[in-house]
Enzyme design. Sequence first.
Site, short mmCIF file in Angstrom:
data_model
loop_
_atom_site.label_atom_id
_atom_site.label_comp_id
_atom_site.label_asym_id
_atom_site.label_seq_id
_atom_site.Cartn_x
_atom_site.Cartn_y
_atom_site.Cartn_z
N CYS A 263 -34.11 -22.83 7.74
CA CYS A 263 -32.83 -22.13 7.87
C CYS A 263 -33.03 -20.71 8.40
CB CYS A 263 -32.08 -22.18 6.55
SG CYS A 263 -30.30 -21.94 6.74
N HIS A 353 -31.91 -28.03 5.67
CA HIS A 353 -32.42 -27.95 4.29
C HIS A 353 -33.11 -29.24 3.86
CE1 HIS A 353 -30.64 -24.07 2.99
NE2 HIS A 353 -29.80 -24.34 3.97
N GLU A 355 -34.96 -29.72 1.36
CA GLU A 355 -35.07 -29.88 -0.09
C GLU A 355 -33.97 -30.79 -0.62
OE1 GLU A 355 -31.94 -26.95 0.41
OE2 GLU A 355 -33.95 -27.10 1.29
#
Length: 379
Positions: A263, A353, A355
């Site tokens: 990001c 992202h 994650e």
Amino acid sequence: MTTSTRGASAPAVLVLEDGRTFRGRAYGAVGETFGEAVFSTGMTGYQETLTDPSYHRQVVVMTAPHIGNTGVNDEDPESQRIWVSGYVVRDPARTPSNWRSRRSLDEELTAQGVVGISGIDTRALTRHLRERGAMRVGIFSGEALGDEAALLARVRAVPQMKGADLSGEVATAEAYTVPAIGTRKFTVAAIDLGIKGMTPHRMAERGIEVHVLPATATVEDVYAVGPDGVFFSNGPGDPATADHPVSLMRAVLERSTPLFGICFGNQILGRALSFGTYKLKYGHRGINQPVQDRTTGKVEVTAHNHGFAVDAPLDAPSDTPYGRAEVSHVCLNDNVVEGLRLLDRPAFSVQYHPEAAAGPHDAAYLFDRFVSLMEGQRA
């Protein structure tokens, strides 16, 4: 922001900087708030969205009409607080229903002083932002209500997101460590520019001990932990203002230490490689964005939250001060650069992202790719 107590029945008004207004009811705290109006297309994961530090100084409009049905729990927050400046929903749940729920979303917004508005046509507002672009906004309720011309003038006095240097406002003030789960295989220095809690957890699952360092960390701070790799996190604001993280990343690249950014970290890598950055018209936010990994040809559904992007050539590798670099990932909706990869040094980044909080999990392999870089460097 000024707030008073909860008042779901209180009238509220949302005022955009171009003069368009939407009237509804107060949701969360009653008072006033300002920020940049953006929309998120996720149908779930509102708790992770609210607590993502990348949303600092933004008023988030949810495109999914029904929000709050699973309430709020104590397991899913991505940080210690809600970071959005304001919250806009069409149809808030009257009663949460989930076995993990501890309180309603309305109660949580009120407790943390987040001013919101409900009962407005969020579809019309989203279409307006898509056509006109993300813009400054104010939400007013209770005693903050007043003459619309005066409210509009206050909205237009709010600083714009372009040129905003915000990562230092959300990053940790003190370094801390997230231990590896199981046997420690690697040590990573993670630069906190607005890191989400799930990110070091995903690395810990792979045997990585993560030393999370403040945004102001120096080169000496980074290498004092003896890192096998260095990570640059997500975060809010305009990457054009992030001179210190860019300088720090260049020092890491000079040492050829394995490097991974996501990001804001992708934008920092872009700047470190001498590419430009620019503000998107309305950005990418949500958990359903299609991205192609150009190194494999596979398409993944990904989680996004960014209003800025890297300006890099899509058609061929570029020469940079650190060797050749190429665009590794691209958004299939609009061809925005979604990842960078150095061909002559162990460094890469993505704009989204991996994650996956909240979901999807298509991009989890990127943490394994980071592990492979560190294994290769060690060998």
